[in-house]
Design an enzyme around this catalytic site. Structure first.
Site, PDB file in Angstrom:
ATOM      1  CG  ASP A 231      -1.894   1.192   1.497  1.00 17.81           C
ATOM      2  OD1 ASP A 231      -1.635   2.160   1.855  1.00 17.81           O
ATOM      3  OD2 ASP A 231      -2.868   1.238   0.589  1.00 17.81           O
ATOM      4  CG  ASN A 239      -4.941  10.837  -5.818  1.00 18.46           C
ATOM      5  OD1 ASN A 239      -4.253  10.732  -6.940  1.00 18.46           O
ATOM      6  ND2 ASN A 239      -5.562   9.758  -5.495  1.00 18.46           N
ATOM      7  CG  HIS A 244      -7.646  12.344  -8.942  1.00 16.78           C
ATOM      8  ND1 HIS A 244      -7.719  11.385  -8.004  1.00 16.78           N
ATOM      9  CD2 HIS A 244      -8.503  13.464  -8.641  1.00 16.78           C
ATOM     10  CE1 HIS A 244      -8.530  11.752  -7.198  1.00 16.78           C
ATOM     11  NE2 HIS A 244      -8.924  12.798  -7.395  1.00 16.78           N
ATOM     12  CG  ASP A 248      -4.057   8.383 -12.991  1.00 16.06           C
ATOM     13  OD1 ASP A 248      -4.630   8.127 -11.890  1.00 16.06           O
ATOM     14  OD2 ASP A 248      -4.669   8.982 -13.704  1.00 16.06           O
ATOM     15  CD  GLU A 275      -4.536   4.085  -1.524  1.00 12.06           C
ATOM     16  OE1 GLU A 275      -4.716   4.479  -0.578  1.00 12.06           O
ATOM     17  OE2 GLU A 275      -5.608   3.976  -2.340  1.00 12.06           O
TER      18      GLU A 275
END
Length: 359
Positions: A231, A239, A244, A248, A275
């Protein structure tokens, strides 16, 4: 000049990306068939082909394949238009057969019509095509003088055999090409259905199916299996602060870093959600899995994620678990849950660390 314009238009249409595929597939066979029909008719009728009664055959054989292609290209329903074209093929073919009623010629043409109709529209199109042939012959026979089959000629028989060989070879090549494309397309669709579109690693659907298979294999052969739950730390802040798109980029580069650290064609990674990622390590103990997780953790923490010329450093946490053969058999959900508990412990103890699951 007119012939050159038609030729140029046809070539452009054949390679036009938006043309209906049936129009492209049928065009060359239609040119071959009309050329063959004109050749046989010329052999049979000779100079009389230029008489008023038969003169229509020449322009029809030259222009009809290109007119059919144009009609299919401009139609709003290309498939329906191509079916109409094929019915007109049958009508013209019947008239040409009536003009040159030779058995081998008629049998060859009927064979081609049936094969093409079955290829494009199955039995329905074949049935309607044959109806067009029957009605054309019946109506024409009622208004024309009595017809009878002409004597076979050696050159007609040879040309019919050569035509069938060329036509059916082209037909078979077309089917082969389409089959290859279909196989590639099915493979691509299958790959897309099992991979995450953003990171290109496996998705959760593949994880749930393949992890159970790995577990069954591990219990069957008594070989270790380790699962790592990974994680990215504080990913929501990335974000929120960077956008965002930046998130990505981080996810994609994280998967790339993991793929460079695990064994090709043995270990694999799947996106669990957001994530969170699952790394599967067949024939690996939890201790060795933790070593790999630490190595990945260090690589990620030292990596500069470049976002619009702005470097960004990210940390990640890992939970590691393995199959315990001394206890009851686990399924994929239970094994993932154990790794998730170890990950939760890593998060509680400050993140950017690796924890091994323990009861």
């Amino acid at each position: 000049m007119l012939i050159f314009c038609i030729y140029n238009t046809t070539i452009n249409l054949i390679y036009h990306k938006d043309i209906h595929p049936l129009g492209r597939i049928n065009h060359i066979p239609r040119v071959l068939a009309t050329t063959y029909g004109l050749f046989i008719t010329w052999q049979v009728l000779g100079a009389s082909l230029l008489d008023t009664q038969y003169i229509w055959i020449i322009p029809t054989c030259f222009f009809w394949p290109h007119i059919a292609l144009l009609a299919t290209n401009i139609s709003s329903n290309g498939r329906r238009q191509e079916e109409i074209n094929m019915h007109f093929d049958a009508f013209l073919t019947s008239l040409v057969v009536l003009a040159a009623p030779i058995y081998s010629f008629a049998a060859t043409i009927i064979t081609v019509l049936i094969a093409n109709a079955l290829f494009v529209g199955s039995y329905r199109l074949m049935f309607t095509t044959m109806l067009v042939v029957v009605f054309t012959v019946l109506i024409s026979s009622s208004i024309l003088p009595e017809l009878h089959l002409l004597d076979e000629q050696l050159n007609t028989t040879i040309s019919s055999s050569i035509f069938l060989l060329i036509y059916l070879s082209a037909f078979a090549l077309t089917v082969y090409t389409l089959t290859r494309k279909l196989i590639k397309l099915n493979s691509k669709v299958k790959t897309l259905s099992l991979t995450d579109p953003l990171t290109s690693c496996y998705n959760r659907l593949y994880l749930e199916d393949s992890l159970n298979k790995e577990i069954q294999r591990s219990y069957r052969f008594k070989v270790p299996l380790t699962v790592i739950f990974a994680d990215l730390d504080h990913f929501k802040q990335i974000n929120d602060q960077e956008g965002h798109n930046a998130g990505d980029i981080v996810l994609k580069q994280f998967v790339q870093l993991v793929n460079t650290s695990i064994r090709n064609n043995v270990d694999w990674i799947a996106r669990y959600g957001g994530e969170e990622f699952i790394i599967i390590l067949p024939n690996t103990s939890a201790e060795n899995g933790a070593k790999l997780a630490n190595r990945i953790r260090e690589i990620v923490s030292q990596h500069s994620f470049v976002l619009a010329d702005k470097p960004l450093h990210v940390s990640c946490s890992f939970g590691v678990t393995e199959i315990d053969f001394n206890k009851d058999e686990l399924n994929a959900e239970q094994l993932t849950s154990n790794a998730d508990q170890a990950l939760y412990k890593a998060k509680e103890q400050g993140r950017n660390r690796v924890e091994i699951f323990s009861e």
